[in-house]
Design an enzyme around this catalytic site. Structure first.
Site, PDB file in Angstrom:
ATOM      1  CE  LYS A 187      -4.474   0.940   0.259  1.00  0.00           C
ATOM      2  NZ  LYS A 187      -5.643   0.114  -0.082  1.00  0.00           N
TER       3      LYS A 187
ATOM      4  CG  ASP B  72      -7.286   3.375  -0.699  1.00  0.00           C
ATOM      5  OD1 ASP B  72      -7.688   2.200  -0.653  1.00  0.00           O
ATOM      6  OD2 ASP B  72      -7.448   4.160   0.259  1.00  0.00           O
TER       7      ASP B  72
HETATM    8  O1  2IT Z   1      -8.249  -1.301  -0.778  1.00  0.00           O
HETATM    9  C1  2IT Z   1      -8.137  -1.815  -1.910  1.00  0.00           C
HETATM   10  O2  2IT Z   1      -8.279  -3.016  -2.101  1.00  0.00           O
HETATM   11  C2  2IT Z   1      -7.828  -0.916  -3.020  1.00  0.00           C
HETATM   12  N1  2IT Z   1      -7.675   0.276  -2.815  1.00  0.00           N
HETATM   13  C3  2IT Z   1      -7.627  -1.459  -4.404  1.00  0.00           C
HETATM   14  C4  2IT Z   1      -6.248  -1.979  -4.588  1.00  0.00           C
HETATM   15  C5  2IT Z   1      -5.899  -2.405  -5.987  1.00  0.00           C
HETATM   16  O3  2IT Z   1      -4.721  -2.738  -6.189  1.00  0.00           O
HETATM   17  O4  2IT Z   1      -6.756  -2.404  -6.870  1.00  0.00           O
END
Ligand code: 2IT
Length: 445
Positions: A125, A165
């Site tokens: 993340k 996100d």
């Molecule tokens: O919290 C999540 O799963 C997302 N923000 C999507 C992450 C993604 O790599 O599509």
């Protein structure tokens, strides 16, 4: 002291200033008691100690010039948490509340969520304390370019694949992709959530909201019920909330609230038609407050209160962490709510979750409920690798099947470990098991 509480204590001692991270770890580890009991070999292998420590944490300066020519400095993060089952995968959040603890909580969640999708994706993340609200397009572009100028050396289509996100949508992904391509001199699937004209997948914008609705259908079916005819209360009205409303409407339900941090809108008739058309763009394009929606259509606006006081059959927090507390949980149940599905990441506080479980209410944990977004990101990666794209209906059908599979494996893990119907424990156990098996097989790394 048990192995689990020792590891938890170590996390608390090492990072006492990261409450959200500690909460996310506690949530997972407390569900693992029966797994650890039947796998004593995990302790010798230091498996839990390794899983709570990110493989790599990158923190960097993001300098950019605002429209007045004044230089601003934000802080950028990428936490590459776990690559046991695939390259790091997870979104980027731009919000003033972002700090290392927030990104670590999100990255930790992502490991188990991605595992549940059944696709080969590790957990990661990223983000920044940059606030896109009130910034011009050019400011957002310069910020994204500066952010990517550092991030590009840490990511790659087989290494780490970020996405959006909170605060990062199609516009931000576009600016970051453009800058990556320019620096790396390579057009490749290094980000997901791209526009369809340049490598994006159809149905990626819809995926988290649609996936949430599909998961709720599975949950209800397990108790002989249907979504049709149900009233639903939700909080946010961003990417997740708006597409959730669209799918809930298609399935015959009615969404009667949306909210932001200042209050909520109550629409007993249900948000559909031109109201939904207006709402689709309100945050995702214009980043405007929820009250503007009430004003536009003459709907009731309740200032300073939480949407969870409205009687509904199903509650779906779609906004952010810890937005639904124990008091809200009690009120929801007292008003007859029968199902809670976490569409945001960690939206319910720990004591609210304990209360739902104690009352044996249908509770869908975030890792399972909102996994549709990253699942379609995984499908976007597959399409990029094939240099081919599937139709909307093809992607949607795969998403639906993935959500049904996640429900089945979550439910099955709950049965297997003697907590029948407890999807919270089931999701954490099922997500963990696959990662644990991979880590054991790969040695001490
Ligand atoms: O919290 C999540 O799963 C997302 N923000 C999507 C992450 C993604 O790599 O599509």
């Amino acid at each position: 002291m048990s192995y689990i509480s020792d590891v938890l204590d170590e996390v608390k001692t090492r990072d006492p200033d990261q409450p959200e991270y500690i909460q996310a770890v506690e949530e997972v580890l407390t569900c693992l008691e029966p797994v650890i009991a039947s796998h004593p070999e995990y302790q010798k292998a230091g498996l839990l100690e390794r899983i709570v420590e990110p493989e790599r944490q990158i923190i960097f300066r993001v300098p950019w010039a605002d429209d007045q020519g004044q230089v601003q400095v934000n802080r950028g993060f990428r936490v590459q948490f776990n690559s046991a089952i695939g390259p790091y995968k997870g979104g980027i959040r731009f919000h003033p509340s972002v700090n290392l603890g927030i990104i670590k909580f999100l990255g930790f969640e992502q490991i188990f969520k991605n595992s549940l999708t059944g696709l080969p994706m590790g957990g990661g993340k990223g983000g920044s304390d940059f606030d896109p609200r009130g910034k011009s397009d050019h400011e957002v572009m310069r910020f994204c370019q500066s952010f990517m100028t550092e991030l590009f050396r840490h990511i790659g289509p087989d290494t780490d694949i970020p996405a959006g996100d909170v605060g990062v949508g199609a516009r931000e992904i576009g600016y970051m992709f453009g800058q990556y391509k320019r620096i790396a001199d390579a057009f490749q699937g290094v980000l997901t959530g791209k526009g369809v004209a340049w490598g994006g997948s159809l149905a990626r914008p819809e995926a988290t909201g649609f996936g949430t609705a599909y998961f709720i259908e599975e949950m209800l079916a397990s108790r002989g019920e249907k979504l049709q005819g149900k009233t639903i209360g939700i909080s946010g009205y961003g990417n997740v909330g708006t597409f959730f409303i669209q799918k809930a409407n298609q399935l015959g339900a009615r969404v009667v609230t949306i909210a932001d941090e200042n209050g909520y809108v109550h629409d007993p008739e249900g948000i559909s038609g031109e109201k939904l058309d207006f709402l689709m763009d309100l945050w995702c394009v214009y980043r405007r407050p929820a009250k503007d929606f009430a004003d536009e259509f003459g709907l009731e606006w309740v200032e300073g209160r939480s949407p969870w006081e409205v009687p509904v059959d199903i509650a779906v927090p779609t906004a952010t962490q810890n937005e639904l507390c124990l008091e809200d949980a009690k009120l929801l149940l007292a008003n007859g709510c029968k199902c809670i599905a976490e569409a945001a990441n960690m939206p319910c506080t720990a004591d609210a979750i304990d209360f739902f479980i104690e009352k044996d209410i249908l509770f869908g944990p975030a890792k399972a409920v909102n996994a549709g977004g990253v699942a379609v990101s995984g499908l976007e990666m597959s399409q990029n690798s094939m240099r081919y794209s599937w139709t909307f209906d093809e992607v949607d059908a795969k998403l639906r099947k993935i959500m049904a599979d996640i429900f089945a494996k979550t439910n099955q893990a709950a049965n297997e470990y003697n907590c029948k119907g407890n999807l919270f424990m089931g999701a954490n156990i099922a997500g963990f098991k696959k990662v644990a098996d991979a880590m054991m097989a790969q040695g001490v790394i």
